[in-house]
Write an enzyme that holds these catalytic residues in place. Structure first.
Site, PDB file in Angstrom:
ATOM      1  N   SER A  65      -1.977  14.926   4.946  1.00 49.54           N
ATOM      2  CA  SER A  65      -1.853  13.838   5.911  1.00 49.54           C
ATOM      3  C   SER A  65      -0.974  14.272   7.088  1.00 49.54           C
ATOM      4  O   SER A  65      -0.172  15.203   6.951  1.00 49.54           O
ATOM      5  CB  SER A  65      -1.221  12.647   5.189  1.00 49.54           C
ATOM      6  OG  SER A  65      -1.349  11.474   5.931  1.00 49.54           O
ATOM      7  N   GLY A  70      -6.466  12.495   7.068  1.00 51.02           N
ATOM      8  CA  GLY A  70      -5.326  13.362   7.386  1.00 51.02           C
ATOM      9  C   GLY A  70      -5.017  13.539   8.853  1.00 51.02           C
ATOM     10  O   GLY A  70      -4.062  14.242   9.201  1.00 51.02           O
ATOM     11  N   GLU A  76     -12.237   9.955   5.797  1.00 52.35           N
ATOM     12  CA  GLU A  76     -11.370   8.912   5.232  1.00 52.35           C
ATOM     13  C   GLU A  76     -10.051   8.793   5.992  1.00 52.35           C
ATOM     14  O   GLU A  76      -8.976   9.004   5.426  1.00 52.35           O
ATOM     15  CB  GLU A  76     -11.052   9.269   3.762  1.00 52.35           C
ATOM     16  CG  GLU A  76     -12.242   9.516   2.877  1.00 52.35           C
ATOM     17  CD  GLU A  76     -11.846  10.091   1.510  1.00 52.35           C
ATOM     18  OE1 GLU A  76     -10.737  10.652   1.371  1.00 52.35           O
ATOM     19  OE2 GLU A  76     -12.653   9.983   0.585  1.00 52.35           O
ATOM     20  N   PRO A  77     -10.097   8.459   7.265  1.00 52.68           N
ATOM     21  CA  PRO A  77      -8.838   8.361   8.009  1.00 52.68           C
ATOM     22  C   PRO A  77      -8.090   7.067   7.692  1.00 52.68           C
ATOM     23  O   PRO A  77      -8.702   6.008   7.526  1.00 52.68           O
ATOM     24  CB  PRO A  77      -9.298   8.348   9.466  1.00 52.68           C
ATOM     25  CG  PRO A  77     -10.672   7.751   9.413  1.00 52.68           C
ATOM     26  CD  PRO A  77     -11.264   8.108   8.087  1.00 52.68           C
ATOM     27  N   GLY A  78      -6.784   7.160   7.601  1.00 48.54           N
ATOM     28  CA  GLY A  78      -5.968   5.965   7.441  1.00 48.54           C
ATOM     29  C   GLY A  78      -5.065   5.826   8.650  1.00 48.54           C
ATOM     30  O   GLY A  78      -5.254   4.974   9.522  1.00 48.54           O
ATOM     31  N   ARG A  79      -4.090   6.733   8.733  1.00 54.23           N
ATOM     32  CA  ARG A  79      -3.080   6.693   9.797  1.00 54.23           C
ATOM     33  C   ARG A  79      -3.698   6.661  11.203  1.00 54.23           C
ATOM     34  O   ARG A  79      -3.238   5.932  12.069  1.00 54.23           O
ATOM     35  CB  ARG A  79      -2.213   7.949   9.670  1.00 54.23           C
ATOM     36  CG  ARG A  79      -0.987   7.948  10.555  1.00 54.23           C
ATOM     37  CD  ARG A  79      -0.307   9.318  10.504  1.00 54.23           C
ATOM     38  NE  ARG A  79      -0.221   9.915   9.208  1.00 54.23           N
ATOM     39  CZ  ARG A  79       0.827   9.836   8.399  1.00 54.23           C
ATOM     40  NH1 ARG A  79       1.898   9.190   8.787  1.00 54.23           N
ATOM     41  NH2 ARG A  79       0.831  10.427   7.209  1.00 54.23           N
ATOM     42  N   CYS A 121      21.634  -0.803   0.254  1.00 53.23           N
ATOM     43  CA  CYS A 121      22.818  -0.050  -0.203  1.00 53.23           C
ATOM     44  C   CYS A 121      22.460   1.384  -0.558  1.00 53.23           C
ATOM     45  O   CYS A 121      22.568   1.800  -1.728  1.00 53.23           O
ATOM     46  CB  CYS A 121      23.421  -0.758  -1.404  1.00 53.23           C
ATOM     47  SG  CYS A 121      23.735  -2.480  -1.068  1.00 53.23           S
ATOM     48  N   GLU A 122      21.978   2.119   0.400  1.00 59.56           N
ATOM     49  CA  GLU A 122      21.651   3.541   0.232  1.00 59.56           C
ATOM     50  C   GLU A 122      21.941   4.200   1.568  1.00 59.56           C
ATOM     51  O   GLU A 122      21.552   3.667   2.615  1.00 59.56           O
ATOM     52  CB  GLU A 122      20.152   3.730  -0.039  1.00 59.56           C
ATOM     53  CG  GLU A 122      19.621   3.032  -1.241  1.00 59.56           C
ATOM     54  CD  GLU A 122      19.239   3.975  -2.382  1.00 59.56           C
ATOM     55  OE1 GLU A 122      19.345   5.210  -2.215  1.00 59.56           O
ATOM     56  OE2 GLU A 122      18.854   3.444  -3.426  1.00 59.56           O
ATOM     57  N   TYR A 172       1.342   3.170   6.388  1.00 56.32           N
ATOM     58  CA  TYR A 172       2.339   3.484   5.355  1.00 56.32           C
ATOM     59  C   TYR A 172       3.672   2.797   5.627  1.00 56.32           C
ATOM     60  O   TYR A 172       4.730   3.320   5.311  1.00 56.32           O
ATOM     61  CB  TYR A 172       2.490   5.005   5.208  1.00 56.32           C
ATOM     62  CG  TYR A 172       1.150   5.691   4.999  1.00 56.32           C
ATOM     63  CD1 TYR A 172       0.475   5.538   3.797  1.00 56.32           C
ATOM     64  CD2 TYR A 172       0.536   6.435   6.015  1.00 56.32           C
ATOM     65  CE1 TYR A 172      -0.774   6.115   3.598  1.00 56.32           C
ATOM     66  CE2 TYR A 172      -0.710   7.020   5.823  1.00 56.32           C
ATOM     67  CZ  TYR A 172      -1.349   6.859   4.616  1.00 56.32           C
ATOM     68  OH  TYR A 172      -2.591   7.431   4.421  1.00 56.32           O
TER      69      TYR A 172
END
Ligand code: LLP
Length: 426
Positions: free
Chosen positions: A208, A246, A287-290, A355-356, A384
């Protein structure tokens, strides 16, 4: 760097010109708030579709649901003609909610449970891409029970490294994904002997946020020679070539844009070469997402506090790593802007309430001088972002609003405290 002249800021300006006032929307719906621009989604989808259409006739864009499963967004993509790439029973269920025809759904996944496979077989998806030989037995068993034949592809791991963050590179030999060439041949051989399995496709997804074309070119070369061997040695001719997704997007004004023209040249190469191998043109799936949703989302967050600690100015906002985990998980950069101030630029670290110490959206961020109550926009949060959000620190997840064709709608209500514990048995 002149922050005023970058394309993220230009985009916010364009939204304002179209009457989309993010400050007003944040007041109305509260913060943190996810904003999705359906028009940008449409534009991204159509740019890709039109570009591929120039070089390849028979293709299907299966939007990768994991990037963002907001149902209103899925419905929009469905209305534009997109198919779906799903990797879980939940995503398959989302495709059904969005009304996607099952013959446009591809089911992927490195560790599908028998229950998920049975669900996919029952629903009659277009293709199940297997990554383990044993999946074939399950699929055959369920297909026999439902008295149907199921089209199957094999995800092949050709050992193709990519220049992306190591957590999101998937196509090299060290990764858990796919089957190596030898095992892939075994899978095809077995699949061809199973009564309720139809050998249909090949699947490759190498990672990706990829912005160079060379690995894609390698993928196509490998796929073509693999298909030639498959025909020669097993007499199998595939009908579907699924090249995965990707395609990267720029997360800063210095980043390069995905070279879509070059990608199309790679697809053109596939088109020419496939004439030699196949009697009829295989269906090409991507299969693109982003690429479809990444730049279509903004996370709006309100400044709770500004403080100086050991000479560092901290802006502490009401969104946290539970809402957008990419900076904490991958060190990802998301451009941030102050939508409430035109004052001089200052340098800040922008942190959330969790709290991190990793709950920081950006270090040394240039922002117009920030004061308590200002509204910040965290850009490129469409992919995402919400889909990887959690309730960590018992934080209800944000509301989601979607803009499309001049209208803004609430498409996911803000979670309540009661929602947080609604599954507890006590
Ligand atoms: N197909 C398969 C089989 C995948 O595993 C993925 C993403 C895609 C398609 C879509 O990839 P895209 O076009 O969106 O790059 N959470 C990470 C990204 C993980 C991607 C996982 N697989 C991030 O925030 O960068």
């Amino acid at each position: 760097m002149n922050v005023k002249s970058d394309f993220f800021l230009d985009y916010i300006g364009k939204l304002r010109d179209r009457g989309v006032d993010l400050n007003y929307l944040a007041e109305k719906y509260g913060t943190p708030l996810y904003f999705i621009d359906g028009n940008v989604v449409k534009q991204n989808y159509e740019n890709l579709r039109n570009a591929i259409h120039e070089v390849y006739d028979k293709f299907l864009i299966c939007y990768a649901y994991k990037a963002n499963t907001c149902i209103a967004l899925l419905k929009l993509l469905n209305s534009l003609g997109a198919g779906a790439e799903v990797v879980s029973g939940g995503e398959l269920y989302a495709a059904k909610l969005a009304g996607v025809p099952m013959d446009k759904v591809v089911f992927d996944g490195v560790s599908k449970s028998p229950g998920e496979l049975s669900y996919a077989v029952f629903e009659g998806v277009l293709l199940i891409n297997i990554e383990n030989i044993d999946e074939l037995y399950w699929i055959n068993k369920f297909a026999e029970e439902f008295n149907i034949k199921v089209s199957v592809g094999v995800r092949v791991n050709f050992d193709i490294p990519t220049k992306t963050h190591s957590n999101i590179s998937t196509g090299a030999r060290i990764h858990k994904f796919g089957l190596n060439v030898e095992n892939a041949f075994k899978a095809y051989s077995l699949a061809s002997k199973l009564s309720h399995v139809h050998v249909a496709g090949i699947h490759v997804h190498i990672g990706s946020q990829i912005t160079d074309i060379q690995p894609y070119s390698m993928v196509v070369d490998k796929v073509l020679s693999f298909c030639t061997e498959l025909k020669k040695l097993l007499g199998l001719e595939l009908e579907i070539i699924d090249l995965g997704g990707g395609f990267g997007i720029p997360y800063s004004i210095e980043d390069s844009v995905f070279p879509l023209n070059d990608y199309c040249k790679v697809i053109e190469k596939l088109e020419h070469a496939s004439k030699e191998i196949f009697t009829s043109q295989p269906l090409l799936i991507i299969e693109p997402g982003r690429f479809i949703v990444g730049n279509a989302g903004i996370l709006l967050t309100r400044v709770n506090y500004v403080k100086e600690n050991y000479g560092v100015k901290w802006v502490l906002v009401d969104a946290g790593m539970n809402d957008l985990i990419r900076p904490a998980l991958y060190g990802a950069h998301h451009p941030i802007y102050n939508l409430s101030s035109n004052e001089d630029i200052e340098i800040y670290n922008v942190g959330g309430p969790v709290c991190e110490s990793s709950d920081v959206f950006g270090f040394d961020v240039k922002l117009n001088r920030v004061k308590r109550g200002d509204l910040l926009a965290i850009m490129n949060a469409g992919a995402y972002g919400f889909s990887m959000s959690s309730n960590y620190n018992s934080r209800p997840r944000p509301a989601v609003i979607m803009y499309y064709d001049g209208e803004v709608k609430l498409v996911r209500r803000r979670e309540s405290y009661a929602d947080l514990f609604s599954h507890e048995i006590f």
